[in-house]
Design an enzyme around this catalytic site. Structure first.
Site, mmCIF file in Angstrom:
data_model
loop_
_atom_site.group_PDB
_atom_site.id
_atom_site.type_symbol
_atom_site.label_atom_id
_atom_site.label_comp_id
_atom_site.label_asym_id
_atom_site.label_seq_id
_atom_site.Cartn_x
_atom_site.Cartn_y
_atom_site.Cartn_z
ATOM 1 N N HIS A 88 53.130 17.284 -18.210
ATOM 2 C CA HIS A 88 54.188 15.917 -18.580
ATOM 3 C C HIS A 88 54.530 14.787 -19.949
ATOM 4 O O HIS A 88 53.369 14.821 -20.752
ATOM 5 C CB HIS A 88 53.808 14.702 -17.730
ATOM 6 C CG HIS A 88 55.078 13.696 -17.235
ATOM 7 N ND1 HIS A 88 55.546 12.806 -17.722
ATOM 8 C CD2 HIS A 88 55.901 13.654 -16.069
ATOM 9 C CE1 HIS A 88 56.234 12.266 -17.411
ATOM 10 N NE2 HIS A 88 57.242 12.488 -16.529
ATOM 11 N N GLU A 99 62.294 18.376 -18.273
ATOM 12 C CA GLU A 99 62.200 17.141 -18.206
ATOM 13 C C GLU A 99 62.868 16.582 -19.529
ATOM 14 O O GLU A 99 61.550 16.150 -20.123
ATOM 15 C CB GLU A 99 61.023 15.955 -17.915
ATOM 16 C CG GLU A 99 60.796 16.384 -16.434
ATOM 17 C CD GLU A 99 59.643 15.525 -15.748
ATOM 18 O OE1 GLU A 99 60.091 14.583 -14.717
ATOM 19 O OE2 GLU A 99 58.615 15.524 -16.754
#
Length: 194
Positions: free
Chosen positions: A36, A106
């Site tokens: 992430h 993302e």
């Protein structure tokens, strides 16, 4: 899907604050999110380190959502695909079986900001990721690996984003705590049944 947003890259040891992959397996948590952007940026996790974590988690029997994405500065410099390809390569170099890997695109500039990639921007990167997998891993992996979008997905934009040919679903953050989450789920289900 029950998941956790990180796990450590090795078995046991004095790694205070880290969660072991073995513990996740023992708790019957099937999925872990690795790479992430916040861990990459705040904790300086390199592409190679993320690749090592993905390989280790898979070896312990976990399924992995591997995150890739560019910053606003990288996008504005025109290096989105260079960044995303380098992040994906570090994972691909360490994965031999892709059946338990999902890639989450993302864009860092869209995570929790309220900004969202346009459907065309999301489709472009998802398509390029699929082409990269076909060229650098295999056509089968490119065709079967789910590539999901994460970055300020909400009830208002999920249908158009989810309608893109190469967007296979979503990684949803804050909107998962709101009533509109049901609209996001329904948007993903429409494509699955088509």
């Amino acid at each position: 899907m029950s998941d956790i947003k990180n796990c450590w890259v090795k078995k046991g040891g004095a790694f205070t604050g880290e969660v072991s992959a073995e513990m996740l397996v023992n708790l019957d948590i099937p999925w872990v999110i690795l790479g992430h952007s916040e861990r990459r940026a705040l904790l300086n996790e390199t592409n190679e380190f993320v690749g090592d974590k993905v390989a280790y988690a898979l070896a312990q029997g976990l399924k992995v959502i591997a995150c890739v994405g560019e910053t606003l500065e990288q996008r504005e410099a025109g290096s989105t695909m260079d960044v995303v390809a380098a992040q994906t390569k570090a994972i691909a170099d360490r994965v031999s079986n892709w059946s338990n890997v999902v890639i989450a695109y993302e864009p860092v500039w869209a995570i929790g900001t309220g900004k969202v990639a346009s459907p065309a921007q999301a489709q472009e990167v998802h398509d390029e990721l699929r082409k990269w997998l076909a060229k650098n891993v295999s056509a089968d992996v490119a065709a079967t690996t789910r590539i999901i979008y994460g970055g300020s997905v909400n009830g208002g934009n999920c249908k158009e984003l989810g309608g893109q040919a190469d967007v296979d679903g979503f990684l949803v953050g804050g909107a998962s705590l709101k009533p509109e989450f049901i609209d996001i789920i329904k948007a993903a289900e429409v494509k699955k049944s088509a």
